[in-house]
Scaffold this motif. Structure first.
Motif: not given
Ligand SMILES: Cc1cc2nc3c(=O)[nH]c(=O)nc-3n(C[C@H](O)[C@H](O)[C@H](O)COP(=O)(O)OP(=O)(O)OC[C@H]3O[C@@H](n4cnc5c(N)ncnc54)[C@H](O)[C@@H]3O)c2cc1C
Length: 471
Positions: A413, A442-443, A417
């Motif tokens: 993560r 998430r991306y 990130d």
């Protein structure tokens, strides 16, 4: 065995022949575990069809019975894409018997191969025609063209020739309903609408089964210069990349970055490896090729290195004096993965960033990780010329791997990130498979994900092709 399974297996048997339907535990075992033994699956059977027609017939039967299919080539993928899930409901479709080179067209500089041909055999076939196929991976003896295209493989010559995606001109694909799309065109120009082949490339077996491809060939390199440089940091390595691109132009084929930690590991696990320039924190391996015999390439590489040293870009550099020396330098780089495997588990990342963003990313990620995982050791190397780093984390010296590995989700993560914030990608060349499937949302923007789901629905409405992978 339920009746319909018995009927189904009987039909599949009739298509591929009994000896190509594997069911015994020992026979199927190698197909049910991935390269890194991270994923273990189960399957109804492993099928080994021998032709496009057989693949198409198998897929038609699977569609009728709503049976999931996991395509598999050399099973060298690093994201669990070719491993079925634990339900035992899927068939593994091994493409390795589709192993014919269908033809070489030297005038058109193309080769047509079936999906199961190992990459190394494509190299040999191209070389026999005085040409070259530039895709270059350390797994080339085992990985297949079908797998290379389905993962859009990268490797060590992307800087000059691009990813697998750039090397394919045409595909033959068995669609989810068993129809065969013959897109085996050997054209460098073809603007007749959507470029369908690109959808299957990098799709990891989720949109169709690739059965053959037309690949681009290039003039074989006749002069080669390979060099090794010691640099003070990654910013200096990037300055060297810029200088080398300027002086060598598109003769520059490979530009690999290796940290001193990665080099030490590679040498320790491969006794007899050279240590060309001891004492630098980072190293760069450069390779340049020219199609002209006796091109003044070594002199040009030497001039590049001299200029790098005189401008304080490189601290020191050597030029390989023979084919053997060059191979030993490449060995230092190529042995890192195996050395890591022998050393014990690592938390791995295959990331890409805009090259200019790499030094800041490394500084920030190192700060975050040193705080979160005290004593963590960084094993960093990769294809710097493509902005692609293998950013791996090893446990503190002397620490047991298990507690450290339990930090993988946190470390992933933090790294991903940071990569995302710097405009990078969480998968540069290995794909998504099952390893990064849950991280993807998430991306990717909701719109990008929606478009991907719509493409998946259009090509595989029943969701039978490699379910649970990528999306
Ligand atoms: C030592 C080593 C070094 C490596 N170096 C690199 C590197 O430098 N760069 C790089 O990119 N990768 C590298 N890899 C990863 C791996 O070799 C590549 O991903 C390769 O392209 C996979 O090919 P494969 O035939 O083994 O595919 P598999 O592992 O069998 O399959 C990979 C994926 O493709 C799908 N697939 C396979 N064949 C087909 C088909 N015919 N039709 C549709 N889908 C299919 C599978 O379902 C799966 O999702 C390395 C691996 C190892 C072990």
């Amino acid at each position: 065995m339920p009746d319909d399974h018995a009927t189904l297996l009987g039909r599949l048997d009739a298509i591929v022949g009994t000896s190509n339907v594997l069911r015994a535990a020992d026979d199927v075992a190698p197909y049910l575990v991935d390269q890194r033994a991270r994923y273990h699956g189960r399957a109804l059977a492993v099928l080994r069809p021998g032709s496009t027609e057989e693949v198409a017939s198998v897929v038609r039967v699977c569609a009728e019975h709503a049976l999931p299919i996991v395509a598999q080539g050399g099973n060298t993928g690093l994201c669990g894409g070719a491993t079925p899930d634990a339900s035992g409901a899927a068939l593994v479709l091994s493409l390795t018997r589709l192993d014919r080179v269908r033809g070489i067209d030297a005038e058109n500089a193309t080769i047509t191969v079936e999906a199961g041909v190992p990459l190394a055999r494509v190299h040999e076939a191209a070389a026999a025609a005085g040409l070259a196929f530039p895709l270059s991976l350390a797994s080339e003896g085992s990985c297949t063209i079908g797998g290379n295209l389905s993962t859009n493989a990268g490797g060590t010559a992307v800087l000059r020739f691009g990813n697998a995606r750039e090397l394919a001109l045409g595909l033959e694909v068995v669609l989810a309903d068993g129809r065969v799309w013959n897109g085996l065109r050997g054209l460098r120009k073809d603007n007749t609408g959507y470029d369908l082949k690109q959808l299957f490339i990098g799709a990891e077996g989720t949109l169709g089964i690739v059965t053959a491809a037309v690949l681009k060939l290039f003039a074989a390199p006749r002069t080669r210069a390979t060099a090794w440089a010691g640099v003070s940091g990654v910013a200096a390595a990037i300055a060297l990349l810029r200088l080398a691109k300027g002086m060598l132009g598109d003769r520059l084929v490979g530009f690999e970055l290796i940290s001193d930690v990665a080099l030490e590991l590679s040498r320790r696990h491969h006794p007899g490896s050279p240590d060309p320039l001891p004492g630098h924190p980072w190293y760069v391996l450069l390779q340049a090729d020219d199609a002209m015999a006796d091109a003044p390439l070594p002199a040009l590489m030497e001039a590049t290195l001299e200029q790098a040293v005189s401008q304080d870009i490189a601290r020191d550099a050597v030029l390989a004096q023979s084919h053997d020396q060059a191979a030993r330098l490449w060995g230092l780089r190529e042995n890192i993965s195996e050395a890591q495997r022998r050393e014990g588990p690592n938390i791995k990342h295959d990331i890409s960033l805009p090259i200019s963003a790499i030094p800041a990313f490394l500084a920030e990620a190192e700060r975050d990780l040193a705080k979160a995982l005290p004593g963590v050791r960084f094993v960093v190397f990769g294809h710097l010329g493509d902005g692609n780093l293998h950013y791996n984390l090893a446990p503190p010296a002397g620490a047991a791997p298990e507690p450290f590995m339990s930090n993988a989700p946190l470390a992933n993560r933090l790294v991903h990130d940071r990569v995302h914030a710097a405009g990078g990608s969480i998968s540069a060349e290995h794909g998504i498979g099952q390893l990064k499937r849950d991280a993807l949302p998430r991306y990717k923007s909701p719109l990008e994900l929606e478009l991907m789901h719509r493409i998946k629905d259009a090509f595989d409405p029943a969701g039978l092709l490699n379910p649970g992978k990528v999306l």
